[in-house]
Motif scaffolding. Sequence first.
Motif, PDB file in Angstrom:
ATOM      1  N   MET A   1       4.937   6.894   1.477  1.00 32.84           N
ATOM      2  CA  MET A   1       5.507   5.816   2.157  1.00 32.84           C
ATOM      3  C   MET A   1       4.966   4.317   1.352  1.00 32.84           C
ATOM      4  O   MET A   1       3.636   4.411   0.842  1.00 32.84           O
ATOM      5  N   LEU A   2       5.570   3.179   1.665  1.00 33.99           N
ATOM      6  CA  LEU A   2       4.888   2.026   0.971  1.00 33.99           C
ATOM      7  C   LEU A   2       5.091   1.075   2.268  1.00 33.99           C
ATOM      8  O   LEU A   2       6.168   0.809   2.819  1.00 33.99           O
TER       9      LEU A   2
ATOM     10  N   THR B   1       9.826   6.145   1.416  1.00 34.15           N
ATOM     11  CA  THR B   1       9.868   5.404   2.479  1.00 34.15           C
ATOM     12  C   THR B   1       9.364   3.914   2.777  1.00 34.15           C
ATOM     13  O   THR B   1       8.304   3.918   2.187  1.00 34.15           O
ATOM     14  N   LEU B   2      10.046   3.165   3.382  1.00 36.62           N
ATOM     15  CA  LEU B   2       9.423   1.878   3.490  1.00 36.62           C
ATOM     16  C   LEU B   2       9.049   1.524   4.795  1.00 36.62           C
ATOM     17  O   LEU B   2       9.906   1.748   5.721  1.00 36.62           O
TER      18      LEU B   2
ATOM     19  N   PHE C   1       0.939  -1.202   0.136  1.00 37.70           N
ATOM     20  CA  PHE C   1       0.051  -0.043  -0.021  1.00 37.70           C
ATOM     21  C   PHE C   1       0.902   1.322  -0.145  1.00 37.70           C
ATOM     22  O   PHE C   1       1.576   1.261   1.042  1.00 37.70           O
ATOM     23  N   GLU C   2       0.600   2.093  -0.851  1.00 39.24           N
ATOM     24  CA  GLU C   2       1.312   3.313  -1.064  1.00 39.24           C
ATOM     25  C   GLU C   2       0.635   4.483  -0.408  1.00 39.24           C
ATOM     26  O   GLU C   2      -0.650   4.577  -0.865  1.00 39.24           O
ATOM     27  N   LEU C   3       0.838   4.978   0.717  1.00 38.34           N
ATOM     28  CA  LEU C   3       0.511   6.296   1.259  1.00 38.34           C
ATOM     29  C   LEU C   3       1.064   7.718   0.844  1.00 38.34           C
ATOM     30  O   LEU C   3       2.292   7.656   0.607  1.00 38.34           O
ATOM     31  N   ARG C   4       0.338   8.461   0.149  1.00 37.10           N
ATOM     32  CA  ARG C   4       0.782   9.754  -0.431  1.00 37.10           C
ATOM     33  C   ARG C   4      -0.093  10.940   0.230  1.00 37.10           C
ATOM     34  O   ARG C   4      -1.134  10.747   0.358  1.00 37.10           O
ATOM     35  N   SER C   5       0.832  11.924   0.558  1.00 36.77           N
ATOM     36  CA  SER C   5       0.443  13.177   0.998  1.00 36.77           C
ATOM     37  C   SER C   5       1.287  14.289   0.317  1.00 36.77           C
ATOM     38  O   SER C   5       2.303  14.578   0.645  1.00 36.77           O
ATOM     39  N   GLY C   6       0.807  14.839  -0.848  1.00 36.35           N
ATOM     40  CA  GLY C   6       1.675  16.002  -1.518  1.00 36.35           C
ATOM     41  C   GLY C   6       2.963  15.220  -2.125  1.00 36.35           C
ATOM     42  O   GLY C   6       2.612  14.287  -2.853  1.00 36.35           O
ATOM     43  N   THR C   7       4.029  15.551  -1.440  1.00 35.80           N
ATOM     44  CA  THR C   7       5.405  14.987  -2.043  1.00 35.80           C
ATOM     45  C   THR C   7       5.809  13.888  -1.057  1.00 35.80           C
ATOM     46  O   THR C   7       6.881  13.449  -1.412  1.00 35.80           O
TER      47      THR C   7
ATOM     48  N   GLY D   1      11.135  -1.350  13.955  1.00 36.31           N
ATOM     49  CA  GLY D   1       9.735  -0.843  13.674  1.00 36.31           C
ATOM     50  C   GLY D   1       9.648  -1.121  12.201  1.00 36.31           C
ATOM     51  O   GLY D   1       8.445  -0.841  11.847  1.00 36.31           O
ATOM     52  N   GLY D   2      10.448  -1.504  11.443  1.00 37.98           N
ATOM     53  CA  GLY D   2      10.166  -1.775  10.016  1.00 37.98           C
ATOM     54  C   GLY D   2      10.317  -0.602   9.203  1.00 37.98           C
ATOM     55  O   GLY D   2      10.226  -0.571   7.939  1.00 37.98           O
ATOM     56  N   LEU D   3      10.728   0.757   9.861  1.00 39.13           N
ATOM     57  CA  LEU D   3      10.700   2.026   9.199  1.00 39.13           C
ATOM     58  C   LEU D   3      11.843   2.385   8.652  1.00 39.13           C
ATOM     59  O   LEU D   3      12.873   2.313   9.609  1.00 39.13           O
TER      60      LEU D   3
END
Length: 304
Positions: free
Chosen positions: A229-230, A276-277, A220-226, A285-287
């Motif tokens: 995160m995947l 970002t993954l 899932f790709e989360l996006r806000s402006g520029t 934490g996987g980030l």
Amino acid sequence: MITRRHMIAGLGSAAVIGLAGRTMAATRHNIGAMRLTSLSDGHLVLPGEFAFDGLPQDELRAVLSRYDISPDELQPPCNVTLLRDDDRTVLFDAGAGAGFMPSAGALSDSLDAVGVAPEEITHVVFTHCHPDHLWGVLDEFDDVMFPDATYMMGTIEWDYWRDPATVDAIDPARAAFAVGAARRLDAIEERIHLFRDGEEILPGVAAVASYGHTPGHMSFELRSGTESMLIGGDAIGNHHVAFARPGWPHGADQDTALGAQTRSRLLDRLVQDQITLLGFHLPGGGLGRVERDGSAYRFVTEDM
């Protein structure tokens, strides 16, 4: 809704449910108005051959030694993503629950540690139906853990695990996965919403096909402006071999060739687009972020 879980919880400290004494660290990150928290569901304990069988052993040991990883046993963390904004409280995957592995199933404690009750979860979005991602939808009494949530899953994944033929067609070592998945999907059938690759399933959240680990695995790709995160689920399943040798087959993937193709494609995109993954079985934490390392890649955890 009053369930047996609520009744036991109401008895007080004499009845302690979960993994007592474990500290649940939370890793946080924001994408626009979306507040993301990576919650621990504990960890798995797996024999090394589960992931590494058939690989060139000398080269494998050279890769693992850089990360101080034993080829004999793996203990990957399990990171469940919580998304909150003004309107939603969303879980990406539901953890392992009480019936899969003693070292996992800590999500309930982790949610409690950040002040979120199961009844507050509005959506549960699944990457796939393996036990450490799905089985936590039922509590230890087989009540639905998140009673007010809408459940969301890719159509291909849903159809595969709901097919009665799957239990006979799957690798016999995974037959219990199929039986367990079918029982849990039956429990949430009336509240399921299905989607396909590329759909915006929630505002700012798009489904990204990442097949191979399972037939219908979704990221899932989360996006806000520029900012983006995947949430990668198990498409990139560890921080060592998967990055250093992404083209190698991984024993956890049901289709190892397709899994390797997907992994290489995602890693290249994460670098090219500087996304970002957040990976389910990655450390910290996987980030983190993905960087090139010669002809391969490396995972760099965020300094939170």
